[in-house]
Design a protein around this motif. Structure first.
Motif, mmCIF file in Angstrom:
data_model
loop_
_atom_site.group_PDB
_atom_site.id
_atom_site.type_symbol
_atom_site.label_atom_id
_atom_site.label_comp_id
_atom_site.label_asym_id
_atom_site.label_seq_id
_atom_site.Cartn_x
_atom_site.Cartn_y
_atom_site.Cartn_z
ATOM 1 N N GLY A 95 1.087 -1.122 0.059
ATOM 2 C CA GLY A 95 -0.090 0.011 -0.182
ATOM 3 C C GLY A 95 0.708 1.034 -0.123
ATOM 4 N N ASP A 96 1.785 0.731 0.386
ATOM 5 C CA ASP A 96 2.382 2.589 1.122
ATOM 6 C C ASP A 96 3.686 2.108 -0.360
ATOM 7 O OD1 ASP A 96 4.946 -0.081 1.334
ATOM 8 O OD2 ASP A 96 4.983 0.986 3.845
ATOM 9 N N GLY A 97 3.819 1.488 -1.231
ATOM 10 C CA GLY A 97 4.278 1.495 -2.546
ATOM 11 C C GLY A 97 5.491 0.986 -2.086
ATOM 12 N N SER A 98 5.914 0.274 -1.112
ATOM 13 C CA SER A 98 7.145 -0.525 -0.421
ATOM 14 C C SER A 98 7.137 -1.557 -1.423
ATOM 15 C CB SER A 98 7.409 -0.741 1.048
ATOM 16 O OG SER A 98 6.497 -1.596 1.935
ATOM 17 N N ILE A 99 8.643 -2.778 -1.655
ATOM 18 C CA ILE A 99 8.415 -4.060 -1.593
ATOM 19 C C ILE A 99 7.333 -5.203 -0.735
ATOM 20 C CG2 ILE A 99 9.701 -5.703 -2.754
ATOM 21 C CD1 ILE A 99 11.735 -3.227 -2.741
ATOM 22 N N GLY A 100 6.646 -5.988 -1.213
ATOM 23 C CA GLY A 100 6.089 -7.022 -0.502
ATOM 24 C C GLY A 100 6.083 -8.090 -1.445
ATOM 25 N N ILE A 101 7.662 -8.932 -0.713
ATOM 26 C CA ILE A 101 7.656 -10.666 -1.255
ATOM 27 C C ILE A 101 6.147 -11.386 -0.561
ATOM 28 C CG2 ILE A 101 9.533 -12.088 -1.171
ATOM 29 C CD1 ILE A 101 11.341 -9.091 -1.060
ATOM 30 N N LYS A 102 5.620 -11.983 -1.785
ATOM 31 C CA LYS A 102 4.443 -12.725 -0.795
ATOM 32 C C LYS A 102 5.284 -14.246 -1.177
ATOM 33 C CE LYS A 102 0.150 -13.120 -3.068
ATOM 34 N NZ LYS A 102 -0.407 -12.582 -4.102
ATOM 35 N N VAL A 103 5.091 -15.316 -0.281
ATOM 36 C CA VAL A 103 5.196 -16.314 0.417
ATOM 37 C C VAL A 103 4.432 -17.254 0.682
ATOM 38 C CG1 VAL A 103 7.712 -16.595 0.028
ATOM 39 C CG2 VAL A 103 6.603 -15.779 3.010
ATOM 40 N N ASN A 104 4.011 -18.433 1.063
ATOM 41 C CA ASN A 104 2.971 -19.478 1.806
ATOM 42 C C ASN A 104 3.709 -19.583 3.092
ATOM 43 O OD1 ASN A 104 1.241 -21.523 2.057
ATOM 44 N ND2 ASN A 104 0.463 -19.882 0.926
ATOM 45 N N TYR A 105 3.414 -19.029 4.009
ATOM 46 C CA TYR A 105 3.748 -19.479 5.653
ATOM 47 C C TYR A 105 2.829 -19.680 6.374
ATOM 48 C CZ TYR A 105 6.408 -18.032 9.232
ATOM 49 O OH TYR A 105 7.155 -18.348 10.842
ATOM 50 N N LEU A 106 2.781 -20.410 6.962
ATOM 51 C CA LEU A 106 1.732 -20.984 7.958
ATOM 52 C C LEU A 106 0.431 -21.245 7.595
ATOM 53 C CD1 LEU A 106 2.914 -18.675 11.262
ATOM 54 C CD2 LEU A 106 3.759 -21.015 10.818
ATOM 55 N N GLY A 107 -0.240 -21.850 6.104
ATOM 56 C CA GLY A 107 -0.984 -21.151 5.321
ATOM 57 C C GLY A 107 -1.654 -20.519 4.782
ATOM 58 N N GLU A 108 -0.974 -19.338 5.030
ATOM 59 C CA GLU A 108 -1.171 -18.617 4.100
ATOM 60 C C GLU A 108 0.053 -17.305 3.246
ATOM 61 O OE1 GLU A 108 -3.617 -15.484 6.396
ATOM 62 O OE2 GLU A 108 -2.347 -15.919 8.555
ATOM 63 N N PHE A 112 6.606 -9.968 3.360
ATOM 64 C CA PHE A 112 8.097 -9.200 3.852
ATOM 65 C C PHE A 112 8.496 -9.395 2.947
ATOM 66 C CE2 PHE A 112 6.651 -14.134 5.682
ATOM 67 C CZ PHE A 112 6.642 -13.231 7.085
ATOM 68 N N GLY A 113 8.919 -7.610 3.719
ATOM 69 C CA GLY A 113 10.108 -6.587 3.450
ATOM 70 C C GLY A 113 10.983 -7.059 2.901
ATOM 71 N N PRO A 114 12.206 -6.561 2.708
ATOM 72 C CA PRO A 114 13.914 -7.113 2.445
ATOM 73 C C PRO A 114 14.525 -6.821 3.631
ATOM 74 C CG PRO A 114 13.086 -4.858 0.796
ATOM 75 C CD PRO A 114 12.045 -5.508 1.396
#
Ligand code: ATP
Ligand code: MG
Length: 671
Positions: A95-108, A112-114
């Motif tokens: 949302g704030d333009g930052s980097i979001g690295i998408k992974v499946n963790y704990l079933g969802e 996470f950012g760098p």
């Protein structure tokens, strides 16, 4: 408590520690010194380092590497977009333009950012160091590329804080290498500087720095760099082989992320072999794509041709350093090389061509950065006793201060630190104002970051004198130990004493001695301390509140991320305990069954009972593969406990009987 130095590489990390007067590079949980900079997510747990890299091919979407170069940046930054072409994980803008690295963790799916991923890697390094040193690890020095801008440095510090590391200094990588070199040299002189060039050619970057050593001190002179590294060579070779396979086998490696990764892995191995061997070497990959086995070959001269553009940039970087350091060829004592890619023969040849000296390998090419960082940490930390060694680093980019206009007072700007100014350092700047005003700090030259602004500081509570005149505001502009630029204080100096205070301030600034910058607390003996007694004369000086907008997480975000990291550490711990409990139960089932069926316990239990227990063990084994595959820890431990209750009496009978004859013999001997 121990002190450590961390080399956080784009491909792998090294950690060194000071132990009983020696610097030692620590081994990780796989008994290796290199910890790959990879974090992976696998259902309930995180996998970090060696294990993460090992499972990358089978868990591509949830395995992330290469995040060092994303630190402190926004998703739409062109640099980030370029980096993302070689990161197979899913990455989105938050949302704030930052980097979001998408992974499946704990079933969802989670983002996470760098900075968070870096914190996870630091958590792992902290844990493996604590295990190797058998003590808590808190204080550290972290090395970062010399070209890292304010935003990237702040992001790295935030990551360290999330992981609970106390950073005594962020140290430029080539400066750490220089310290690792100079600290052990006992043939340095006070009056005759020894100029050494340090070249670090790694996975994603090339850095070259000139350093002058005198007895007990080093002073960095200049640095040049380029964002090229071993991975660019791998990519160039990758393009070549992909084209060849397309022609010969009609398969396109680029369309399949897994095949591409396997190709790059094999290329890296081939590239390393080519450094040692100039003959033709094979490249074979079985079942590469569509069940097709591929094979090809390459020799060093061919690689050099394919990588000519990279090698050209290497040469330019060296030539720029020679020009910017203002050193004559005869002034250079030696050229020391570190970093994995400095093993490439043509890079060594370029060194010889440009600097007219053979590349020297006095230092351990992989470990020097971490060892230098550990030395710096030992010098700064009160927990370890070590000889002093003065380190004067440089600010890699020019820095300007700008202040806005106010009433009739004009705006202004000044280049407060030229490029290659000594660091850490503070300078005082006096501005006359009647009311609050804004001061911006910006880079005074092109930097490898989309925004030149370092920060804006609002200087509050400034008032005119009773006669309505402006007052002198004294700003302390500082490059700190981490290479972060900031306004560390603003002081209002009352009119009648302003002249005296300004004079004191000016004198204090001119008294700063870059060569004597650091004492053993790492704080520079700079303007503020030296000006302290003179400040007494200007006793009406009052500290002004500052409100600043600069890089880095807000305290709230930082605290949230820190809590999240602690929770994940807790989860990992819980998951490890759960798996250990399951393994313990499984092991017991196999072991007990073997002992009860044709094994040593068979004769110490009545047949009916034995059959009943064995059948229970068989049921448990089936359960472990079916319903019991994924249970809470307590369920495994309670089942194990129940088994113990049943089988411990048998074990006891067996051991009583085994010891029986011995006890009898003892009795006989005593009669
Ligand atoms: P960076 O410093 O760019 O952040 P890093 O510190 O992780 O990255 P290093 O560990 O210094 O990088 O170097 C890794 C690179 O060196 C890889 O690209 C690897 O393929 C390359 N490399 C290692 N050994 C050799 C060799 N013998 N010949 C050629 N290249 C090599
Ligand atoms: Mg490196």
């Amino acid at each position: 408590m121990s002190v450590i130095g961390i080399d956080f590489g784009n491909e792998s990390c090294y950690v060194a520690a000071a132990r009983s007067g020696e610097i030692e590079t620590l081994a990780n949980d796989y008994s290796l010194r290199a910890t790959p900079s990879f974090v992976a997510f696998d259902g309930k747990k995180r996998i970090i380092g060696v294990a993460a890299k090992n499972q990358q091919v089978t868990n591509m979407k949830n395995t992330v590497g290469g995040f060092k170069r994303l630190l402190g940046r926004k998703f739409n930054d062109p640099h980030v977009q370029h980096e993302l072409t070689s990161i197979p994980a899913r990455v989105e803008a938050r949302g704030d333009g930052s980097i979001g690295i998408k992974v499946n963790y704990l079933g969802e799916d989670q983002h996470f950012g760098p900075e968070q991923l870096t914190a996870m890697l630091f958590t792992k390094l902290k844990e493996t160091s604590a295990a190797a040193m058998q003590t808590q690890v808190n204080d550290c020095v972290i090395a970062c590329p010399v070209f890292f801008t304010n935003a990237e440095r702040k992001a790295l510090l935030d990551a360290a804080q999330i992981a609970g590391l106390n950073v005594l200094r962020l140290m430029n990588e080539t400066t750490a290498t220089a310290l690792a070199y100079g600290f052990y040299k006992n043939d340095l002189f006070e009056d005759k500087p020894r100029n050494v060039i340090f070249v670090d050619f790694g996975h994603s970057s090339l850095q070259a720095s000139a350093c002058a050593f005198t007895k007990g001190k080093l002073k960095m002179l200049a640095s040049t760099w380029d964002q090229i590294g071993g991975r660019d060579i791998d990519l160039a070779l990758g393009d070549y082989f992909a084209k060849e396979f397309q022609e010969r086998y009609k398969i396109n490696a680029k369309t399949n992320a897994r095949a591409n990764l396997r190709l790059l892995t094999e290329i890296e191995k081939l590239k390393k072999q080519m450094s040692a061997n100039s003959t033709k070497l094979p490249l074979n990959i079985e079942c590469f794509l569509d069940d097709i086995d591929v094979s090809s070959s390459m020799q060093r001269s061919q690689m050099e041709e394919l990588c000519a553009p990279v090698l050209q940039r290497v040469e330019q970087t060296f030539k720029r350093l020679l020009a910017e350091s203002k050193l004559q060829l005869d002034d250079i004592h030696s050229v020391e090389i570190v970093g994995g890619s400095s093993r490439i023969p043509s890079v060594k040849q370029l060194i010889e061509q440009v600097f007219n000296k053979p590349a020297s390998t006095t230092l351990n090419q992989d470990e020097a950065v971490s060892r230098g960082a550990a030395l710096q940490c030992a010098i700064m930390s009160p927990a370890v006793r070590v000889r002093e060694f003065g380190v004067t680093d440089i600010q890699n980019y020019a820095v300007k201060v700008l202040w806005d206009s106010e009433g009739s007072a004009a705006p202004g700007e000044i280049e407060i630190f030229p490029q290659y100014h000594a660091s850490p350092f503070s300078r005082l700047l006096t501005i006359n104002r009647k009311g609050p005003f804004n001061v911006s700090i910006v880079y005074g030259q092109q930097v490898p970051y989309p925004d030149q602004t370092i920060g804006v500081w609002k200087v509050k509570d400034v008032k005119p004198t009773e006669r309505g005149e402006g007052q002198d505001v004294k700003l302390k502009v500082r490059i700190n130990n981490n290479g972060i630029v900031l306004i560390s204080s603003a002081t209002l100096v009352e009119k009648k004493e302003a002249e005296e205070a300004a004079a004191a301030a000016e004198q204090a600034a001119s008294e700063e001695k870059p060569g004597d910058q650091t004492n053993n607390t790492g704080e520079p003996a700079d303007g503020q301390q030296e000006g302290a007694d003179k400040k007494k004369k200007a006793s009406k000086a009052t500290e002004l509140p500052l409100e600043c907008t600069t890089h880095g997480f807000s305290p709230v975000d930082l605290s949230n991320y820190t809590q999240q990291e602690s929770k994940m550490i807790g989860n990992d711990q819980k998951e490890t305990e759960r798996i250990d409990a399951k393994n313990a139960l499984e092991e017991f089932v196999y072991d007990m069954r073997n002992k009860l069926q044709g094994g040593p316990f068979e004769r110490y239990v009545v047949e009916a009972e034995r059959e009943k227990i064995v059948s229970q063990l068989n049921d448990l084994e089936n359960w472990l593969y079916e319903d019991g595959e994924d249970c809470e820890r307590d369920i495994y431990t309670s089942r194990l406990q129940a088994l113990h209750q049943k089988t411990d009496p048998i074990k006891l009978r067996a051991s009583d009987y085994e010891q029986g004859p011995a006890a009898f013999d003892e009795l006989k001997n005593s009669i």
